[in-house]
Motif scaffolding. Structure first.
Motif, PDB file in Angstrom:
ATOM      1  N   SER A   1     -10.777 -40.833 102.509  1.00  0.00           N
ATOM      2  CA  SER A   1     -11.574 -40.597 101.296  1.00  0.00           C
ATOM      3  C   SER A   1     -12.623 -41.672 101.058  1.00  0.00           C
ATOM      4  O   SER A   1     -13.735 -41.382 100.622  1.00  0.00           O
TER       5      SER A   1
ATOM      6  N   LEU B   1     -16.180 -41.367 102.480  1.00  0.00           N
ATOM      7  CA  LEU B   1     -16.864 -40.222 101.879  1.00  0.00           C
ATOM      8  C   LEU B   1     -17.294 -40.557 100.454  1.00  0.00           C
ATOM      9  O   LEU B   1     -18.413 -40.243 100.035  1.00  0.00           O
ATOM     10  N   LEU B   2     -16.402 -41.213  99.713  1.00  0.00           N
ATOM     11  CA  LEU B   2     -16.751 -41.575  98.341  1.00  0.00           C
ATOM     12  C   LEU B   2     -17.914 -42.555  98.313  1.00  0.00           C
ATOM     13  O   LEU B   2     -18.822 -42.440  97.486  1.00  0.00           O
TER      14      LEU B   2
ATOM     15  N   LEU C   1     -21.078 -40.733  98.999  1.00  0.00           N
ATOM     16  CA  LEU C   1     -21.473 -39.971  97.811  1.00  0.00           C
ATOM     17  C   LEU C   1     -22.079 -40.889  96.762  1.00  0.00           C
ATOM     18  O   LEU C   1     -23.068 -40.557  96.115  1.00  0.00           O
TER      19      LEU C   1
ATOM     20  N   GLY D   1     -18.903 -34.841 100.861  1.00  0.00           N
ATOM     21  CA  GLY D   1     -18.988 -36.199 101.393  1.00  0.00           C
ATOM     22  C   GLY D   1     -19.774 -36.240 102.687  1.00  0.00           C
ATOM     23  O   GLY D   1     -20.649 -37.090 102.869  1.00  0.00           O
TER      24      GLY D   1
END
Lengths: 265, 164
Positions: free
Chosen positions: A157, A160-161, A164, B19
Motif C-alpha cells: 500500500s 501506491l499511497l 497518490l 495507485g
C-alpha cells in the motif's frame, strides 16, 4: 527512593539496553515475517483484506492532505518565484519537492498514524484477548496467519499511497498555480517534464516509500506483538508506534536522500 | 460472507488501479523517461576554455531543437581545458566542421550546448571531436570589461577557444 546520580545513570543505561534489545527483537521479528510469508502468497485473500484496512481506508486522508500540501506549495512557491520573474518554474518546484521528499515522507507519516496505529492496537488487543494464543492452540502460527499478511499489505500500500499523494499534490499545485494565479499552463507542464527524471526522481521516490512501508509496518506489528497484555500496555504501544515510526521515517529519509540525490555531476 | 468479500475485493482493486494510475501519471506526465538510450546515440567530444555552469545531462541543441545530451564533463590536464562528451541522437548527423558553443537559455536559465552545422561533406562519426568551440560567457568578465572601458588586450575567459 534513591534519587542519587547513580539512580539516574542506571535508569538511562537501562533505557539504552532496553532500546537495543527491542531493536534486536524487531529485527528478528522482521526475519520471521519474511520466513513465514508463504501463507500470505498462497492465500492472497488474507493480504487483500489487510490492503483494504491499511490502504483503502487511508485513501481519504492521503488524497486530501496531498491536495492541500500541493496547494500550499503552489501558493508559497509562486510568491517567491514571482520576485525573480520565474513563476513558470513553479511546476518544477512543486513536482520535485513532492516526488522526492514530501510525497514519501508525509504519506509515510500519515500512514504511520492512520494505519500503523490501527495495526498495533489490533494486534495488541488480539494478544490481550488471547486470540493469538488461541491460534497457536489450533496449530496456526500467528506470525504466518496474522502478522505476515498485514506486513505485505503495508508494503504494497505504501508506495501506491505515496504516488497518490504526489499526484494529488501536483494537481493541487496546478490548481493554485495555473487556474488561480495564472501561470502559463504549457510552461508549467513542459518545464516540469524537462526537470523531473523518471529514474532519478520518481523511481527513487517509489523506493523511498517502499522502504518507509517496510519500516512502519514492521514497527507497528512488532509494537502490537510485544505489547503488555493490558489496556495500558496496548495504549502505550500504540503511542510508541506513531512516535517511533515517525522518527524512523525522518531519519531514514535523511539517509536515503543523502545517497540518492548526491548532486548532479 | 462471499458477497462481502467481493465488495472488499472491488475496493482493493480500485485502490491498486488508482495507485498505479498515479504512478503512470508521475512517470509520463510529470517526468521524462530518461535521456537518449546509449544504443541510439553516438558520442562526440569537444574542448571548451570555460564551460561555465554546464552540467551532465544538459541538452545539446541545434537550431533550438534538442538533438542530444551532455554525457560527461572532464578536465583535460594537458591542455587545461574542459572536455565535454555529448551523446547525439543517431537520427541527426552533423558535418565535421560543425561548431559548438555553450549558451544560456534566458538570462538566468540553464546552460546548454548549441551546435551550428558547417558545410563539410563528411559527417561527424562516433568518438570524433568538434574543433570549433566557444566557451561559456562569464557574466562577471563581461561586467568587468564593461566597467573598465575597452577590452585591454585579449579576451579572458569569456572569449574564444579557437581552432587548433
Amino acid at each position: 527512593m534513591a534519587n542519587g546520580p547513580g539512580y539516574w545513570l542506571r535508569r538511562m543505561g537501562a533505557r539504552w539496553v532496553d532500546s537495543t534489545w527491542r531493536l534486536g527483537l524487531a529485527t528478528r521479528f522482521l526475519v520471521l515475517i519474511l520466513l513465514y510469508s508463504g501463507i500470505s502468497i498462497r492465500r492472497f485473500q488474507l493480504v487483500i483484506k489487510e490492503i483494504f484496512n491499511a490502504g483503502v481506508l487511508s485513501l481519504i486522508i492521503i488524497l486530501v492532505s496531498g491536495l492541500f500540501v500541493g496547494m500550499v506549495l503552489g501558493l508559497q512557491g509562486y510568491e517567491t518565484l514571482q520576485t525573480y520573474g520565474a513563476e513558470e518554474s513553479l511546476g518544477i518546484l512543486v513536482a520535485l519537492s513532492l516526488v522526492r521528499e514530501l510525497g514519501p515522507v508525509v504519506a509515510g507519516l500519515l500512514f504511520a498514524s492512520r494505519a500503523g496505529s490501527a495495526m498495533t492496537a489490533e494486534i495488541g488487543l488480539m494478544k490481550t484477548t488471547e486470540q493469538l494464543t488461541a491460534l497457536e492452540m489450533m496449530a496456526l502460527d500467528p506470525i504466518a496467519r496474522v502478522i505476515a499478511p498485514r506486513f505485505w499489505a503495508g508494503v504494497i500500500s505504501m508506495p501506491l499511497l505515496a504516488a497518490l499523494f504526489s499526484a494529488m499534490g501536483i494537481f493541487g499545485g496546478y490548481l493554485v498555480g495555473v487556474v488561480l494565479l495564472g501561470v502559463d499552463e504549457g510552461s508549467f507542464w513542459s518545464q516540469m517534464q524537462a526537470a523531473v527524471d523518471f529514474r532519478e526522481d520518481i523511481l527513487n521516490g517509489v523506493i523511498k516509500s517502499a522502504v518507509f512501508g517496510v519500516a512502519v509496518t514492521t514497527i507497528a506489528l512488532y509494537e502490537g506483538y510485544d505489547a503488555p497484555p493490558t489496556a495500558e500496555g496496548v495504549s502505550r504501544a500504540t503511542t510508541r508506534t506513531v512516535v517511533t515510526s515517525s522518527l524512523t521515517i525522518l531519519a531514514l529519509d535523511f539517509v536515503l536522500t543523502s545517497f540518492m540525490f548526491r548532486g548532479v555531476s | 460472507m462471499a458477497m462481502k468479500r467481493a465488495v472488499l475485493d472491488l475496493w482493493v482493486g480500485v485502490f491498486v488501479a488508482v495507485g498505479l494510475a498515479a504512478l503512470l501519471f508521475l512517470a509520463f506526465k510529470v517526468g521524462s523517461t530518461g535521456g537518449l538510450a546509449a544504443a541510439r546515440s553516438y558520442a562526440v567530444t569537444a574542448s571548451f576554455s570555460n564551460i561555465g555552469g554546464l552540467k551532465v545531462r544538459a541538452p545539446v541543441r541545434s537550431a533550438g531543437v534538442v538533438v542530444g545530451r551532455v554525457a560527461q564533463i572532464q578536465f583535460d590536464n594537458e591542455r587545461f581545458e574542459a572536455r565535454v562528451v555529448m551523446n547525439i541522437d543517431t537520427r541527426y548527423q552533423f558535418p565535421r566542421d560543425t561548431s559548438a558553443a555553450i549558451m544560456t537559455s534566458g538570462l538566468l536559465g540553464e546552460q546548454y550546448i548549441a551546435l551550428d552545422a558547417g558545410g563539410d561533406e563528411r559527417m561527424l562519426a562516433d568518438g570524433e571531436s568538434i574543433r570549433i568551440t566557444q566557451g561559456a560567457v562569464v557574466l562577471e568578465n563581461l561586467i568587468g570589461h564593461f566597467l573598465y572601458g575597452r577590452a585591454e588586450g585579449g579576451d579572458s575567459g569569456a572569449g574564444q577557444a579557437g581552432a587548433d
